[in-house]
Write a protein that holds these residues in place. Sequence first.
Motif, short mmCIF file in Angstrom:
data_model
loop_
_atom_site.label_atom_id
_atom_site.label_comp_id
_atom_site.label_asym_id
_atom_site.label_seq_id
_atom_site.Cartn_x
_atom_site.Cartn_y
_atom_site.Cartn_z
N ASP A 113 24.08 61.75 73.63
CA ASP A 113 23.95 62.87 74.56
C ASP A 113 23.41 64.12 73.87
O ASP A 113 22.63 64.88 74.43
CB ASP A 113 25.30 63.19 75.20
N ASN A 114 23.86 64.35 72.66
CA ASN A 114 23.45 65.55 71.92
C ASN A 114 23.19 65.18 70.47
O ASN A 114 23.99 65.48 69.58
CB ASN A 114 24.54 66.62 72.02
N ASP A 152 8.49 61.49 70.86
CA ASP A 152 8.99 61.63 72.23
C ASP A 152 10.46 62.03 72.26
O ASP A 152 10.96 62.45 73.29
CB ASP A 152 8.81 60.31 73.00
N PHE A 153 11.15 61.89 71.13
CA PHE A 153 12.58 62.15 71.08
C PHE A 153 12.90 63.47 70.38
O PHE A 153 14.06 63.76 70.09
CB PHE A 153 13.30 61.00 70.37
N GLY A 154 11.91 64.29 70.13
CA GLY A 154 12.15 65.62 69.59
C GLY A 154 12.64 65.66 68.16
O GLY A 154 13.37 66.57 67.78
N VAL A 155 12.26 64.67 67.35
CA VAL A 155 12.69 64.66 65.95
C VAL A 155 11.93 65.72 65.16
O VAL A 155 10.86 66.18 65.57
CB VAL A 155 12.50 63.27 65.32
N ILE A 156 12.48 66.09 64.02
CA ILE A 156 11.86 67.11 63.17
C ILE A 156 10.62 66.56 62.47
O ILE A 156 9.58 67.19 62.40
CB ILE A 156 12.86 67.61 62.12
N ASP A 157 10.78 65.35 61.90
CA ASP A 157 9.72 64.80 61.06
C ASP A 157 10.01 63.32 60.87
O ASP A 157 11.05 62.82 61.30
CB ASP A 157 9.70 65.53 59.71
N TYR A 158 9.07 62.61 60.28
CA TYR A 158 9.36 61.25 59.87
C TYR A 158 8.87 61.05 58.44
O TYR A 158 7.92 61.69 57.99
CB TYR A 158 8.73 60.22 60.82
N TYR A 215 30.53 57.05 64.68
CA TYR A 215 30.82 58.17 63.78
C TYR A 215 30.47 59.50 64.43
O TYR A 215 31.23 60.47 64.35
CB TYR A 215 30.04 58.00 62.47
N LEU A 216 29.32 59.56 65.08
CA LEU A 216 28.86 60.82 65.67
C LEU A 216 29.69 61.27 66.86
O LEU A 216 29.70 62.45 67.21
CB LEU A 216 27.39 60.70 66.07
N ARG A 217 30.41 60.35 67.47
CA ARG A 217 31.29 60.75 68.58
C ARG A 217 32.40 61.68 68.11
O ARG A 217 32.86 62.54 68.86
CB ARG A 217 31.89 59.51 69.25
N GLU A 218 32.81 61.52 66.87
CA GLU A 218 33.94 62.30 66.35
C GLU A 218 33.55 63.27 65.25
O GLU A 218 34.34 64.15 64.89
CB GLU A 218 35.03 61.35 65.81
N ASN A 219 32.35 63.11 64.70
CA ASN A 219 31.99 63.89 63.51
C ASN A 219 30.57 64.45 63.65
O ASN A 219 29.60 63.76 63.34
CB ASN A 219 32.05 63.00 62.26
#
Length: 230
Positions: free
Chosen positions: A73-74, A93-99, A45-49
Amino acid sequence: MSAQRLCLIVDDEPAAHYVLANYIGQNPKLKLVHQCFNGFEAAEYLRENPVDLMFLDIDMPEMTGLELLKQLDNPPKTILTTAYSEFALESYDFGVIDYLLKPIYHPRFEKAIARLFDMYPKNDPVSDNRSHISVKVDSHFVDIAFDDFLYAQSYGNYVKIFTPQKTWLATITTNELEHNLPSDRFLRVHKSYIVSLGNIESRDRETVTIRGEKIPVGITYRRELSERLR
């Protein structure tokens, strides 16, 4: 980007979808655009949206949430959801906002969303009254008031943010920081430096001085600095 942030839910549990969809529906700043039940669906889904915010379960069969983040990639801004707090610590380690720790309660959900909007620039139509920026330091977020922000310096994959009280080493790029500071108060003066215009004590052709510290001014930034300080 529209006023509403486009949201994606990725979780293998229908009950989690129900809770998150309900919370998203209660926040006028958010819009749920799609729901996926595994990492493969989400990657496709994220490849196109493109979306603005992904709610991502960590513990999913076949492909975990962290494995999904590794292959994107992004990736969009991400809030991780999990029933196990030990996995959440690794997620930083993956730069997430929060959990969000399951079961997810509405006040905690809204706190995570507030952190998301703290990251947008002042001229963003849904977040134009900020008094601070929220940055990740180690494994938690710190709110730094704009009034305390003196200048910032690139430091490898981090940025040093100098305040009168202390220096913070934040996990953010200089470009990201620049875009998330109000442009009427802060200016990039060098590829490695951003300064608070109101704290500049003096300047010459090649430097500005803040709290006695001389900060270099790059050639390509001198004209804009001169115009802003007139």
